[in-house]
Design an enzyme around this catalytic site. Structure first.
Site, mmCIF file in Angstrom:
data_model
loop_
_atom_site.group_PDB
_atom_site.id
_atom_site.type_symbol
_atom_site.label_atom_id
_atom_site.label_comp_id
_atom_site.label_asym_id
_atom_site.label_seq_id
_atom_site.Cartn_x
_atom_site.Cartn_y
_atom_site.Cartn_z
ATOM 1 N N GLU A 41 -6.016 -1.722 4.018
ATOM 2 C CA GLU A 41 -7.448 -2.022 3.831
ATOM 3 C C GLU A 41 -8.077 -2.639 5.082
ATOM 4 O O GLU A 41 -9.273 -2.527 5.300
ATOM 5 C CB GLU A 41 -7.642 -2.946 2.614
ATOM 6 N N CYS B 60 1.518 -4.438 -0.207
ATOM 7 C CA CYS B 60 2.340 -5.604 0.135
ATOM 8 C C CYS B 60 3.051 -6.130 -1.112
ATOM 9 O O CYS B 60 3.995 -5.520 -1.588
ATOM 10 C CB CYS B 60 1.497 -6.653 0.847
ATOM 11 N N HIS C 191 -1.035 -3.782 5.094
ATOM 12 C CA HIS C 191 -2.379 -3.892 4.532
ATOM 13 C C HIS C 191 -3.307 -2.815 5.113
ATOM 14 O O HIS C 191 -4.018 -3.081 6.088
ATOM 15 C CB HIS C 191 -2.949 -5.285 4.819
HETATM 16 N N1 GLN Z 1 4.308 -12.810 -0.973
HETATM 17 C C1 GLN Z 1 4.817 -11.610 -0.402
HETATM 18 C C2 GLN Z 1 5.538 -11.840 0.912
HETATM 19 O O1 GLN Z 1 5.354 -12.848 1.555
HETATM 20 C C3 GLN Z 1 3.709 -10.592 -0.219
HETATM 21 C C4 GLN Z 1 2.677 -11.010 0.765
HETATM 22 C C5 GLN Z 1 1.422 -10.200 0.673
HETATM 23 O O2 GLN Z 1 1.180 -9.524 -0.319
HETATM 24 N N2 GLN Z 1 0.589 -10.259 1.683
HETATM 25 O O3 GLN Z 1 6.298 -11.017 1.324
#
Ligand code: GLN
Length: 547
Positions: free
Chosen positions: A521, A380, A519
């Protein structure tokens, strides 16, 4: 109609109620039953989405896009059953539903009260999907006696009364403290905790007693007598080296048998424990160790990246190596050269995160991994950092950055290679969001499909070209930089089905460098390690042989 196990805790918090619930779910599955696990949290936040990871640990996202308590992660890791929006509820959500109904006039002018309106709302929640499974396991957060918890305790009392006899049981976790001075385990706090439960009409059927020392039969009998529980339903729970030992350990001390006895299920189907025996075999017979650096922001509280830590362990199990993960504060690399810190590691992982703090350090970590050929997984924000790094250092967009940081700082400093996404397609409908919408629930959340490029590293890692992964973010890599970046070797190897949203990037001519917008994970299980984590650890293992 499902049978219900209500799981409560007493004496102290953090007793491992979530783990005991998850392990019980796994044990019932091992006996051939279907299960669903549910968490009822007494706090007043509507959901954990806006709670700080420092305070509350990780936010666990479900396929259907709910931001939930990290206990749902345990549930999934132990049972493989995908949690849903309807598996997690807080007092805040319950009250907000009740108040919304009140405003709409749904209660026809009645005075709204905790009993019956709030308790009815809780009971409705508990019973969602009642027909789908053999057992519903409902864990109540907090400890008995907490003010906020009372409506939940009252609701489960009513629920059990309203169901046919024998459909609901209560399992209570307590602590037996050890007094070193007298060399004794003390049962009094457990007695008090059960007394507290009984005073609100709940009699536990099974008591799970956490203890650092063996519980002598004499003490077990005493607890049974004073707490009005059968002696073989007083289950000792000792500390474990690994959480994945829990199903086998609880089975050995008779937890599943006690639960089935309480329901009067006899003869109990024989358990098949092979899944957990295999998990333990992989965990305990690892050959060698690989070291993974996790360069992030929320490094003080390990629970903030709970699923990542677990997924790395699973990746190790897939490769029969032990994974030693070390958490490094990204801000260090804003002051110091990453080399001396990172050279001892076999892989680098930059996890998700929010806000600008530490991001320049993460960018430097990504650069180090790319230049030195060290296996890298960016999750992310970790993918966004890898893209910004490549844009700055390879594609000549020297002030590349994310709109997130400009929005925070209230000025324009960066060329937004990562920009705020205002509308997207989910399934076959369009979702629109504004930056100043409420903070809760304004993200791209839940499972989305990605199409992987034939012949790419990720297609090889996954062994397929179509995947579904869970998202939780507001910002996206801008597709307009694709050609420029691909020309420099950063391949966009996974895209949303409409081809507009970059889901995965990878560095060509690198042993293993992958950034993902989702994600992974959250979907890894000890008995089914996620391919990206299995792949990262495999690359780390190969790398460790080289050094
Ligand atoms: N802050 C970033 C976004 O909102 C990444 C979010 C995250 O890593 N879950 O896109």
């Amino acid at each position: 109609m499902a049978r219900y196990v209500f799981i409560t805790g007493g004496v102290v918090s953090s007793l491992g109620k979530g783990l005991a619930s998850a392990a019980l779910g796994a044990l019932l599955q091992a006996r051939g039953f279907s299960v669903r696990l549910r968490k009822l949290d007494p706090y007043l936040n509507v959901d954990p989405g806006t709670m700080s990871p420092f305070e509350h640990g990780e936010v666990f996202v479900t396929d259907d896009g709910a931001e939930t308590d990290l206990d749902l992660g345990h549930y999934e890791r132990f049972t493989g059953v995908s949690a849903r929006k309807t598996d997690s509820v807080s007092s805040g959500r319950i009250y907000s539903n009740v108040l919304e109904k009140e405003r709409k006039g749904a209660y026809l002018g009645k005075t709204i009260q905790v009993i019956p309106h709030v308790t009815n709302e809780i009971k409705d929640f508990i019973a969602v999907g009642d027909e789908e499974v053999d057992f519903m396991l409902c864990e109540i957060g907090g400890t008995v006696g907490d003010i906020e918890g009372l409506p939940f305790f009252e609701a489960i009392r009513q629920f059990a009364q309203e169901r046919p006899r024998g459909q609901c049981i209560f399992m209570h976790l307590t602590l037996l403290p050890y007094l070193a001075a007298s060399g004794e385990l003390k049962t009094k706090p457990t007695q008090h905790s059960v007394k507290e439960l009984r005073s609100i009409g709940l009699q536990p059927d099974v008591l799970v007693c956490r203890s650092e020392h063996p519980i002598p039969d004499k003490e077990r009998a005493k607890i049974a007598l004073f707490c009005n529980v059968r002696p073989d339903s007083v289950i000792p729970a000792y500390d474990l080296k690994s959480i994945y030992e829990a199903p086998l350990a609880y089975h050995r001390v008779g937890l599943d048998q006690a639960v089935l006895d309480a329901f009067g299920i006899s003869p109990a189907p024989k358990p098949d424990m092979s899944r957990w025996e295999d998990v333990m075999d992989r965990l305990t017979h690892a050959e060698g160790t690989v070291k993974v650096a996790i360069v992030g922001k929320y490094v003080q509280l390990e629970d903030a990246y709970k699923s990542i830590a677990e997924a790395l362990t699973h990746g190790g199990m897939a490769n029969r190596v032990k994974v030693k993960a070390e958490w490094i504060d990204a801000e260090i690399f804003e002051r110091e050269d990453p080399g001396p810190h990172l050279e001892q590691f076999n892989a680098i992982l930059v996890p998700g995160g929010f806000g600008e703090r530490g991001t320049e350090g993460k960018i430097r970590a990504a650069q180090y991994a790319r230049e030195k050929g060290i296996p890298y997984l960016g999750i992310c924000l970790g993918m966004q950092m890898a893209v910004i790094e490549a844009a700055r250092n390879l594609a000549g967009v020297t002030n590349a950055g994310s709109e997130e940081f400009d929005h925070e700082a209230g000025k324009k400093r960066f060329t937004p290679v990562v920009y705020h996404l205002k509308e997207w397609v989910q399934g076959n409908h369009r979702v629109e969001r504004k930056l100043d919408d409420d903070k809760g629930g304004t993200m791209r959340l839940g499972a989305y499909t990605a199409i992987l490029k034939e012949g790419s590293k990720v297609a090889e890692v996954y062994g397929t070209t179509q995947i579904e992964e869970r998202h939780r973010h507001r910002y996206e890599v801008d597709i307009k930089y694709r050609d420029k970046l691909e020309a420099c070797g950063l391949v966009f190897s996974g895209m949303s089905p409409d081809g507009r949203l970059p889901e995965i990037v990878e560095v060509k001519d690198h042993p293993w460098f992958i950034g993902v917008q989702f994600h992974p994970e959250l979907k890894s299980k000890p008995f089914a390690p996620h391919p990206l984590f299995a792949g990262l650890v495999k690359a780390a293992k190969e790398q460790s042989r080289l050094v």
